[in-house]
Design a protein around this motif. Sequence first.
Motif, PDB file in Angstrom:
ATOM      1  N   GLN A 197       0.830  -1.207   0.000  1.00 46.81           N
ATOM      2  CA  GLN A 197       0.000   0.000   0.000  1.00 46.81           C
ATOM      3  C   GLN A 197       0.865   1.258   0.000  1.00 46.81           C
ATOM      4  N   GLU A 198       1.888   1.276   0.835  1.00 47.24           N
ATOM      5  CA  GLU A 198       2.785   2.430   0.893  1.00 47.24           C
ATOM      6  C   GLU A 198       3.476   2.668  -0.444  1.00 47.24           C
ATOM      7  N   ALA A 199       4.022   1.607  -1.008  1.00 49.55           N
ATOM      8  CA  ALA A 199       4.749   1.735  -2.272  1.00 49.55           C
ATOM      9  C   ALA A 199       3.843   2.228  -3.396  1.00 49.55           C
ATOM     10  N   LEU A 200       2.594   1.796  -3.381  1.00 51.52           N
ATOM     11  CA  LEU A 200       1.647   2.160  -4.436  1.00 51.52           C
ATOM     12  C   LEU A 200       0.862   3.422  -4.121  1.00 51.52           C
ATOM     13  N   GLN A 201       0.979   3.878  -2.883  1.00 51.42           N
ATOM     14  CA  GLN A 201       0.179   5.013  -2.419  1.00 51.42           C
ATOM     15  C   GLN A 201      -1.282   4.790  -2.780  1.00 51.42           C
ATOM     16  N   SER A 202      -1.751   3.606  -2.403  1.00 53.04           N
ATOM     17  CA  SER A 202      -3.101   3.179  -2.763  1.00 53.04           C
ATOM     18  C   SER A 202      -3.865   2.777  -1.510  1.00 53.04           C
ATOM     19  N   GLU A 203      -5.177   2.849  -1.605  1.00 52.86           N
ATOM     20  CA  GLU A 203      -6.051   2.453  -0.505  1.00 52.86           C
ATOM     21  C   GLU A 203      -5.908   0.972  -0.204  1.00 52.86           C
ATOM     22  N   GLY A 204      -6.088   0.647   1.067  1.00 54.31           N
ATOM     23  CA  GLY A 204      -6.000  -0.739   1.491  1.00 54.31           C
ATOM     24  C   GLY A 204      -7.016  -1.640   0.840  1.00 54.31           C
ATOM     25  N   SER A 205      -8.247  -1.138   0.660  1.00 56.92           N
ATOM     26  CA  SER A 205      -9.289  -2.004   0.107  1.00 56.92           C
ATOM     27  C   SER A 205      -8.987  -2.397  -1.330  1.00 56.92           C
ATOM     28  N   SER A 206      -8.472  -1.470  -2.137  1.00 59.31           N
ATOM     29  CA  SER A 206      -8.192  -1.816  -3.536  1.00 59.31           C
ATOM     30  C   SER A 206      -7.001  -2.765  -3.640  1.00 59.31           C
ATOM     31  N   VAL A 207      -5.981  -2.555  -2.815  1.00 59.21           N
ATOM     32  CA  VAL A 207      -4.830  -3.465  -2.814  1.00 59.21           C
ATOM     33  C   VAL A 207      -5.271  -4.848  -2.356  1.00 59.21           C
ATOM     34  N   SER A 208      -6.040  -4.902  -1.279  1.00 58.53           N
ATOM     35  CA  SER A 208      -6.516  -6.202  -0.776  1.00 58.53           C
ATOM     36  C   SER A 208      -7.376  -6.918  -1.801  1.00 58.53           C
ATOM     37  N   GLN A 209      -8.214  -6.172  -2.493  1.00 58.75           N
ATOM     38  CA  GLN A 209      -9.073  -6.763  -3.524  1.00 58.75           C
ATOM     39  C   GLN A 209      -8.225  -7.373  -4.640  1.00 58.75           C
ATOM     40  N   GLN A 210      -7.210  -6.653  -5.084  1.00 60.14           N
ATOM     41  CA  GLN A 210      -6.365  -7.159  -6.174  1.00 60.14           C
ATOM     42  C   GLN A 210      -5.513  -8.331  -5.703  1.00 60.14           C
ATOM     43  N   LEU A 211      -5.028  -8.281  -4.471  1.00 62.62           N
ATOM     44  CA  LEU A 211      -4.280  -9.421  -3.929  1.00 62.62           C
ATOM     45  C   LEU A 211      -5.168 -10.656  -3.853  1.00 62.62           C
TER      46      LEU A 211
END
Length: 111
Positions: free
Chosen positions: A39-53
């Motif tokens: 999330q930090e590296a992508l500067q992205s929201e947790g929900s979108s990162v978790s969804q893609q993971l």
Amino acid sequence: MWTDMQQFKADFFKALAHPLRIRILELLSEGEKSVNEIQEALQSEGSSVSQQLSVLRSRNIVVGRKNGKHVIYSLRDEAIADLLTVARNIFNNHLIDTVAMLEELDEKVQD
């Protein structure tokens, strides 16, 4: 009609067909990372990162292991990093061809 291998490839490439998933895989190509690190590296929201993971996990492209309260993700197969490098090379070749074509057009216009 389709062989198992063709279906596997189609499903595999569908799982890669999202820019955020590709970026996650590029990060994991550098080594395993926690969700927070991604999330930090992508500067992205947790929900979108978790969804893609979740999509990548469901296709067995990444694996997660518990480390205390955190889940650490890594590529299931290091060949995925090679695939991303090949895709980058194809993009670069395409870009070189496009630049050459534009230069040719520019020369013709100047003549």
